[in-house]
Write a protein that holds these residues in place. Sequence first.
Motif, PDB file in Angstrom:
ATOM      1  N   GLU A  99       0.814  -1.221   0.000  1.00 45.42           N
ATOM      2  CA  GLU A  99       0.000   0.000   0.000  1.00 45.42           C
ATOM      3  C   GLU A  99       0.842   1.263   0.000  1.00 45.42           C
ATOM      4  O   GLU A  99       0.308   2.374  -0.059  1.00 45.42           O
ATOM      5  N   GLY A 100       2.170   1.110   0.107  1.00 46.42           N
ATOM      6  CA  GLY A 100       3.070   2.256   0.054  1.00 46.42           C
ATOM      7  C   GLY A 100       3.255   2.971   1.376  1.00 46.42           C
ATOM      8  O   GLY A 100       3.839   4.060   1.408  1.00 46.42           O
ATOM      9  N   HIS A 101       2.792   2.370   2.477  1.00 48.18           N
ATOM     10  CA  HIS A 101       2.958   3.012   3.784  1.00 48.18           C
ATOM     11  C   HIS A 101       4.367   2.826   4.343  1.00 48.18           C
ATOM     12  O   HIS A 101       4.866   3.685   5.079  1.00 48.18           O
ATOM     13  N   ILE A 102       4.975   1.695   4.010  1.00 50.85           N
ATOM     14  CA  ILE A 102       6.351   1.453   4.419  1.00 50.85           C
ATOM     15  C   ILE A 102       7.143   1.033   3.185  1.00 50.85           C
ATOM     16  O   ILE A 102       6.574   0.572   2.188  1.00 50.85           O
ATOM     17  N   VAL A 103       8.474   1.187   3.255  1.00 45.11           N
ATOM     18  CA  VAL A 103       9.331   0.936   2.096  1.00 45.11           C
ATOM     19  C   VAL A 103      10.519   0.102   2.545  1.00 45.11           C
ATOM     20  O   VAL A 103      11.115   0.349   3.604  1.00 45.11           O
ATOM     21  N   ARG A 104      10.879  -0.894   1.734  1.00 42.22           N
ATOM     22  CA  ARG A 104      12.060  -1.702   1.999  1.00 42.22           C
ATOM     23  C   ARG A 104      13.316  -0.898   1.674  1.00 42.22           C
ATOM     24  O   ARG A 104      13.343  -0.158   0.683  1.00 42.22           O
ATOM     25  N   VAL A 105      14.361  -1.028   2.484  1.00 41.92           N
ATOM     26  CA  VAL A 105      15.646  -0.402   2.191  1.00 41.92           C
ATOM     27  C   VAL A 105      16.765  -1.417   2.391  1.00 41.92           C
ATOM     28  O   VAL A 105      16.638  -2.348   3.194  1.00 41.92           O
ATOM     29  N   HIS A 106      17.830  -1.241   1.642  1.00 46.58           N
ATOM     30  CA  HIS A 106      19.047  -2.016   1.854  1.00 46.58           C
ATOM     31  C   HIS A 106      20.054  -1.115   2.567  1.00 46.58           C
ATOM     32  O   HIS A 106      20.250   0.044   2.167  1.00 46.58           O
ATOM     33  N   ILE A 107      20.684  -1.635   3.612  1.00 44.49           N
ATOM     34  CA  ILE A 107      21.678  -0.867   4.359  1.00 44.49           C
ATOM     35  C   ILE A 107      23.043  -1.471   4.097  1.00 44.49           C
ATOM     36  O   ILE A 107      23.323  -2.611   4.482  1.00 44.49           O
ATOM     37  N   HIS A 108      23.903  -0.704   3.437  1.00 40.29           N
ATOM     38  CA  HIS A 108      25.229  -1.196   3.048  1.00 40.29           C
ATOM     39  C   HIS A 108      26.305  -0.640   3.979  1.00 40.29           C
ATOM     40  O   HIS A 108      26.241   0.496   4.434  1.00 40.29           O
ATOM     41  N   GLU A 109      27.286  -1.497   4.224  1.00 40.70           N
ATOM     42  CA  GLU A 109      28.475  -1.084   4.973  1.00 40.70           C
ATOM     43  C   GLU A 109      29.682  -1.653   4.259  1.00 40.70           C
ATOM     44  O   GLU A 109      29.873  -2.870   4.229  1.00 40.70           O
ATOM     45  N   GLY A 110      30.469  -0.774   3.654  1.00 37.82           N
ATOM     46  CA  GLY A 110      31.591  -1.251   2.857  1.00 37.82           C
ATOM     47  C   GLY A 110      31.102  -2.086   1.699  1.00 37.82           C
ATOM     48  O   GLY A 110      30.224  -1.678   0.943  1.00 37.82           O
ATOM     49  N   ASP A 111      31.621  -3.282   1.575  1.00 32.18           N
ATOM     50  CA  ASP A 111      31.201  -4.183   0.509  1.00 32.18           C
ATOM     51  C   ASP A 111      30.071  -5.111   0.946  1.00 32.18           C
ATOM     52  O   ASP A 111      29.594  -5.922   0.158  1.00 32.18           O
ATOM     53  N   GLY A 112      29.656  -4.984   2.185  1.00 29.86           N
ATOM     54  CA  GLY A 112      28.617  -5.874   2.707  1.00 29.86           C
ATOM     55  C   GLY A 112      27.289  -5.182   2.893  1.00 29.86           C
ATOM     56  O   GLY A 112      27.112  -3.995   2.584  1.00 29.86           O
ATOM     57  N   GLU A 113      26.335  -5.940   3.410  1.00 30.76           N
ATOM     58  CA  GLU A 113      24.989  -5.426   3.650  1.00 30.76           C
ATOM     59  C   GLU A 113      24.506  -5.942   4.995  1.00 30.76           C
ATOM     60  O   GLU A 113      24.757  -7.105   5.354  1.00 30.76           O
ATOM     61  N   LEU A 114      23.820  -5.089   5.769  1.00 33.59           N
ATOM     62  CA  LEU A 114      23.304  -5.537   7.054  1.00 33.59           C
ATOM     63  C   LEU A 114      22.263  -6.620   6.829  1.00 33.59           C
ATOM     64  O   LEU A 114      21.413  -6.508   5.935  1.00 33.59           O
ATOM     65  N   PRO A 115      22.296  -7.670   7.630  1.00 34.14           N
ATOM     66  CA  PRO A 115      21.375  -8.794   7.414  1.00 34.14           C
ATOM     67  C   PRO A 115      19.933  -8.426   7.726  1.00 34.14           C
ATOM     68  O   PRO A 115      19.654  -7.531   8.530  1.00 34.14           O
ATOM     69  N   GLY A 116      18.996  -9.134   7.102  1.00 36.80           N
ATOM     70  CA  GLY A 116      17.582  -8.951   7.371  1.00 36.80           C
ATOM     71  C   GLY A 116      16.916  -7.993   6.403  1.00 36.80           C
ATOM     72  O   GLY A 116      17.578  -7.296   5.634  1.00 36.80           O
TER      73      GLY A 116
ATOM     74  N   TRP B 261      15.076  -4.688   5.985  1.00 39.34           N
ATOM     75  CA  TRP B 261      14.960  -3.418   6.689  1.00 39.34           C
ATOM     76  C   TRP B 261      13.866  -2.568   6.041  1.00 39.34           C
ATOM     77  O   TRP B 261      13.713  -2.552   4.826  1.00 39.34           O
ATOM     78  N   PHE B 262      13.125  -1.856   6.902  1.00 41.56           N
ATOM     79  CA  PHE B 262      12.040  -1.007   6.430  1.00 41.56           C
ATOM     80  C   PHE B 262      12.221   0.419   6.948  1.00 41.56           C
ATOM     81  O   PHE B 262      12.854   0.649   7.984  1.00 41.56           O
ATOM     82  N   ILE B 263      11.640   1.350   6.223  1.00 42.39           N
ATOM     83  CA  ILE B 263      11.524   2.732   6.666  1.00 42.39           C
ATOM     84  C   ILE B 263      10.097   3.158   6.372  1.00 42.39           C
ATOM     85  O   ILE B 263       9.475   2.678   5.416  1.00 42.39           O
ATOM     86  N   HIS B 264       9.527   4.020   7.214  1.00 45.60           N
ATOM     87  CA  HIS B 264       8.178   4.496   6.934  1.00 45.60           C
ATOM     88  C   HIS B 264       8.228   5.459   5.762  1.00 45.60           C
ATOM     89  O   HIS B 264       9.171   6.245   5.624  1.00 45.60           O
ATOM     90  N   ALA B 265       7.224   5.380   4.904  1.00 42.26           N
ATOM     91  CA  ALA B 265       7.204   6.220   3.700  1.00 42.26           C
ATOM     92  C   ALA B 265       7.272   7.703   4.050  1.00 42.26           C
ATOM     93  O   ALA B 265       7.809   8.502   3.269  1.00 42.26           O
ATOM     94  N   ASP B 266       6.767   8.074   5.226  1.00 39.78           N
ATOM     95  CA  ASP B 266       6.823   9.481   5.644  1.00 39.78           C
ATOM     96  C   ASP B 266       8.257   9.976   5.770  1.00 39.78           C
ATOM     97  O   ASP B 266       8.511  11.183   5.726  1.00 39.78           O
ATOM     98  N   TYR B 267       9.201   9.041   5.955  1.00 45.19           N
ATOM     99  CA  TYR B 267      10.595   9.425   6.192  1.00 45.19           C
ATOM    100  C   TYR B 267      11.444   9.454   4.918  1.00 45.19           C
ATOM    101  O   TYR B 267      12.628   9.798   4.974  1.00 45.19           O
ATOM    102  N   LEU B 268      10.879   9.096   3.784  1.00 46.64           N
ATOM    103  CA  LEU B 268      11.672   9.074   2.554  1.00 46.64           C
ATOM    104  C   LEU B 268      12.323  10.426   2.244  1.00 46.64           C
ATOM    105  O   LEU B 268      13.497  10.472   1.853  1.00 46.64           O
TER     106      LEU B 268
END
Length: 412
Positions: free
Chosen positions: A255-272, A274-281
């Motif tokens: 419904e577009g209320h929350i959005v998936r994000v990828h969190i990168h650190e160096g060449d890796g990515e944090l596991p799991g 991750w979401f952010i609320h659409a209001d915070y984009l």
Amino acid sequence: MGKTPIISKTLARQVAITAQYLADPRPNAGIDGIMELINRLGCLQLDPINVVARSHLLVLWSRLGTYDPLLLDTLLWQDHCLFEYWAHAASIVLTEDYPIHQMRMRSYSQDSSNWSQRVKDWMEQNDSLRVSILHALNDRGPLRSRDFEDISVVTWQSTGWTRDRNVSRMLDFLWTQGHILVARRIAGEKWWDLAERCLPTWISYDPLPEREVVSRAAQKSLRALGVATERNIVEHFTQGRYPGLSDILTELEAEGHIVRVHIHEGDGELPGKWFIHADYLPMLEQLVVAREPRTTFLSPFDNLICNRRRTQLLFDFSYQSEIYTPKDKRRFGYYVMPILYGDRLIGRFDPALNRAQCTLVINAVHIEPDIAITSEMGQAVATAIQELAHFLGATKINYCRELPEGWKHLLS
């Protein structure tokens, strides 16, 4: 559906602290600012330890700076905009979130778990005590635990401090079920009353559908955290009370209320996931711009760090409260407060307020091994200590024992 945003770990931390009102500008330190802050955080954990100040007061100070704690009493006991209930722990919560907390009230001791069955059986065995408490409150108004007669038939069994504390146990269970609430506190002592007398008249007691409650609570948890995994959401705000959350998150994302994000650190990515609320984009773009770092200190029970695993993952900061650790086994001190500098937790310090001498005692300051100590950072920490002393009413600051070598001339 648009492309999944990819953000750095640094940006993820900035979103988290901005969501928590730990980045500038500060909310105003009046009634409106306090309500705005608690609305975002969802709850303020209560804890009786008062070596510096009560935890919920420190959580507000970290975000507001110096404010009048009596304003919180007004919101609790006069305006009834807030009340005490169980969130992820015993907390101050928003009255407007009553429909969310009502789900726990209605279901408490009703499931098939061993704990629920034990509570249910004990309350039935001591129904005369339950009835006498409710009658006393109805007839006499707010009362303290010691004002009730213990007429229990079966004593409460425990290996801990609750053993034989039958009145206190019954009050706690009636509170969790929503029948009674804390009407006021005097010198920290609870005065209980019937719930309907502690809540405003606009409260609706009609329960919301479970799915609606979980959707509201999940979005509130995510807004408070800034960025979060499903597990983070479950462990925050109404901890453990998110039935069907996976499906609800899928719906909210569709419904577009929350959005998936990828969190990168160096060449890796944090596991799991991750979401952010659409209001915070929009925040993601705004935070790319450099900002002046705020320096403050966090209660051991602060909302930002109450999930220790998440704190380690996002902030690379390992924190465990040593309050209940034997003195000779403590690494950092009794009431250790993490130091927030910008988007990093750079260290921790061990303060105590000597009220008789109006002195804030700084027993030790510890900086993380990977942090490059600078005079600018040290001055910011010294200023924050002075601000804390002012809030506590301390007229003197006494530094002793362990201090970082490069800051001794600043912390004196």
